[in-house]
Design a protein around this motif. Sequence first.
Motif, PDB file in Angstrom:
ATOM      1  N   GLU A  41       0.851  -1.187   0.000  1.00 26.54           N
ATOM      2  CA  GLU A  41       0.000   0.000   0.000  1.00 26.54           C
ATOM      3  C   GLU A  41       0.890   1.241   0.000  1.00 26.54           C
ATOM      4  O   GLU A  41       1.988   1.230   0.536  1.00 26.54           O
ATOM      5  CB  GLU A  41      -0.885  -0.006   1.247  1.00 26.54           C
ATOM      6  CG  GLU A  41      -1.896   1.109   1.282  1.00 26.54           C
ATOM      7  CD  GLU A  41      -2.898   0.932   2.403  1.00 26.54           C
ATOM      8  OE1 GLU A  41      -3.920   0.268   2.158  1.00 26.54           O
ATOM      9  OE2 GLU A  41      -2.635   1.451   3.497  1.00 26.54           O
ATOM     10  N   ALA A  42       0.396   2.303  -0.614  1.00 25.55           N
ATOM     11  CA  ALA A  42       1.169   3.547  -0.648  1.00 25.55           C
ATOM     12  C   ALA A  42       0.227   4.735  -0.593  1.00 25.55           C
ATOM     13  O   ALA A  42      -0.944   4.648  -0.964  1.00 25.55           O
ATOM     14  CB  ALA A  42       2.022   3.618  -1.906  1.00 25.55           C
ATOM     15  N   GLN A  43       0.786   5.839  -0.137  1.00 24.75           N
ATOM     16  CA  GLN A  43       0.079   7.113  -0.153  1.00 24.75           C
ATOM     17  C   GLN A  43       0.996   8.121  -0.822  1.00 24.75           C
ATOM     18  O   GLN A  43       2.207   8.105  -0.603  1.00 24.75           O
ATOM     19  CB  GLN A  43      -0.241   7.587   1.265  1.00 24.75           C
ATOM     20  CG  GLN A  43      -0.957   8.929   1.287  1.00 24.75           C
ATOM     21  CD  GLN A  43      -1.203   9.463   2.689  1.00 24.75           C
ATOM     22  OE1 GLN A  43      -0.559   9.057   3.644  1.00 24.75           O
ATOM     23  NE2 GLN A  43      -2.148  10.371   2.808  1.00 24.75           N
ATOM     24  N   TYR A  79      -3.325   5.660  -2.404  1.00 24.76           N
ATOM     25  CA  TYR A  79      -4.381   6.609  -2.049  1.00 24.76           C
ATOM     26  C   TYR A  79      -3.787   7.990  -1.810  1.00 24.76           C
ATOM     27  O   TYR A  79      -2.570   8.153  -1.649  1.00 24.76           O
ATOM     28  CB  TYR A  79      -5.180   6.125  -0.839  1.00 24.76           C
ATOM     29  CG  TYR A  79      -4.417   6.099   0.458  1.00 24.76           C
ATOM     30  CD1 TYR A  79      -4.517   7.148   1.372  1.00 24.76           C
ATOM     31  CD2 TYR A  79      -3.593   5.024   0.784  1.00 24.76           C
ATOM     32  CE1 TYR A  79      -3.830   7.120   2.570  1.00 24.76           C
ATOM     33  CE2 TYR A  79      -2.906   4.985   1.983  1.00 24.76           C
ATOM     34  CZ  TYR A  79      -3.016   6.031   2.866  1.00 24.76           C
ATOM     35  OH  TYR A  79      -2.322   6.005   4.050  1.00 24.76           O
ATOM     36  N   CYS A  80      -4.681   8.971  -1.794  1.00 25.40           N
ATOM     37  CA  CYS A  80      -4.274  10.346  -1.533  1.00 25.40           C
ATOM     38  C   CYS A  80      -5.418  11.079  -0.852  1.00 25.40           C
ATOM     39  O   CYS A  80      -6.565  10.631  -0.875  1.00 25.40           O
ATOM     40  CB  CYS A  80      -3.894  11.064  -2.827  1.00 25.40           C
ATOM     41  SG  CYS A  80      -5.285  11.384  -3.935  1.00 25.40           S
ATOM     42  N   ASN A  81      -5.074  12.200  -0.251  1.00 24.27           N
ATOM     43  CA  ASN A  81      -6.063  13.112   0.313  1.00 24.27           C
ATOM     44  C   ASN A  81      -6.274  14.218  -0.716  1.00 24.27           C
ATOM     45  O   ASN A  81      -5.484  15.153  -0.797  1.00 24.27           O
ATOM     46  CB  ASN A  81      -5.562  13.691   1.640  1.00 24.27           C
ATOM     47  CG  ASN A  81      -5.290  12.618   2.661  1.00 24.27           C
ATOM     48  OD1 ASN A  81      -5.935  11.576   2.674  1.00 24.27           O
ATOM     49  ND2 ASN A  81      -4.319  12.852   3.528  1.00 24.27           N
ATOM     50  N   ALA A  82      -7.315  14.085  -1.502  1.00 21.29           N
ATOM     51  CA  ALA A  82      -7.573  15.013  -2.597  1.00 21.29           C
ATOM     52  C   ALA A  82      -8.422  16.186  -2.130  1.00 21.29           C
ATOM     53  O   ALA A  82      -9.422  15.987  -1.427  1.00 21.29           O
ATOM     54  CB  ALA A  82      -8.285  14.300  -3.738  1.00 21.29           C
ATOM     55  N   VAL A  97     -13.455   7.792  -5.311  1.00 19.70           N
ATOM     56  CA  VAL A  97     -13.747   8.447  -4.046  1.00 19.70           C
ATOM     57  C   VAL A  97     -14.070   7.394  -2.992  1.00 19.70           C
ATOM     58  O   VAL A  97     -14.772   6.426  -3.272  1.00 19.70           O
ATOM     59  CB  VAL A  97     -14.950   9.406  -4.237  1.00 19.70           C
ATOM     60  CG1 VAL A  97     -15.445   9.941  -2.919  1.00 19.70           C
ATOM     61  CG2 VAL A  97     -14.577  10.532  -5.179  1.00 19.70           C
ATOM     62  N   THR A  98     -13.551   7.574  -1.792  1.00 14.13           N
ATOM     63  CA  THR A  98     -13.939   6.738  -0.659  1.00 14.13           C
ATOM     64  C   THR A  98     -14.929   7.539   0.195  1.00 14.13           C
ATOM     65  O   THR A  98     -15.230   8.684  -0.119  1.00 14.13           O
ATOM     66  CB  THR A  98     -12.725   6.347   0.210  1.00 14.13           C
ATOM     67  OG1 THR A  98     -12.244   7.505   0.902  1.00 14.13           O
ATOM     68  CG2 THR A  98     -11.610   5.730  -0.642  1.00 14.13           C
ATOM     69  N   GLU A 113      -8.695   6.556  -3.857  1.00  6.20           N
ATOM     70  CA  GLU A 113      -7.819   5.399  -3.970  1.00  6.20           C
ATOM     71  C   GLU A 113      -7.859   4.807  -5.373  1.00  6.20           C
ATOM     72  O   GLU A 113      -8.803   5.018  -6.128  1.00  6.20           O
ATOM     73  CB  GLU A 113      -8.230   4.320  -2.953  1.00  6.20           C
ATOM     74  CG  GLU A 113      -9.602   3.742  -3.184  1.00  6.20           C
ATOM     75  CD  GLU A 113     -10.054   2.788  -2.097  1.00  6.20           C
ATOM     76  OE1 GLU A 113      -9.315   2.560  -1.114  1.00  6.20           O
ATOM     77  OE2 GLU A 113     -11.172   2.266  -2.224  1.00  6.20           O
ATOM     78  N   ARG A 114      -6.799   4.077  -5.644  1.00  3.99           N
ATOM     79  CA  ARG A 114      -6.688   3.367  -6.923  1.00  3.99           C
ATOM     80  C   ARG A 114      -6.042   2.031  -6.644  1.00  3.99           C
ATOM     81  O   ARG A 114      -5.104   1.937  -5.842  1.00  3.99           O
ATOM     82  CB  ARG A 114      -5.829   4.164  -7.895  1.00  3.99           C
ATOM     83  CG  ARG A 114      -5.535   3.427  -9.182  1.00  3.99           C
ATOM     84  CD  ARG A 114      -4.662   4.221 -10.104  1.00  3.99           C
ATOM     85  NE  ARG A 114      -4.092   3.344 -11.117  1.00  3.99           N
ATOM     86  CZ  ARG A 114      -3.420   3.752 -12.152  1.00  3.99           C
ATOM     87  NH1 ARG A 114      -3.213   5.045 -12.352  1.00  3.99           N
ATOM     88  NH2 ARG A 114      -2.932   2.904 -13.013  1.00  3.99           N
TER      89      ARG A 114
END
Length: 119
Positions: A41-43, A79-82, A97-98, A113-114
């Motif tokens: 997993e990565a951010q 994932y990222c905080n968009a 979108v989560t 996330e992707r």
Amino acid sequence: MWPEKDLDYVKLEDDDEGTHFGLFDGEQLIAVVSLFVNGEEAQFRKFATLASHQNKGYGSRLLTYMLGEAECAGVNRIYCNARSGKVPFYERFGFTVTEQTFTKSGKDYIVMERFFGTS
């Protein structure tokens, strides 16, 4: 991304654990992103392009490159905080979108996330 803040505002305790990417136009750094891998997993964080160079494809090029590096590193989920207004941008890169949302420094964020190909 935070031009009104001091540089210390964007520094993270675990910055030395990330891989930091930059896109240059000649000698000028115009876009940056930091990738933090934790197993499969990565951010990515701190993704920003100079205002004077936005909407010219630089950020897209850098994001595409970083996503390739994440996939090569064996990441299954990234994932990222968009920022809420940037959701359509990340959707173009396969992010969804989560249900996780939050507000920081007056800006609204959505965790996106992707997933990379998994068996």
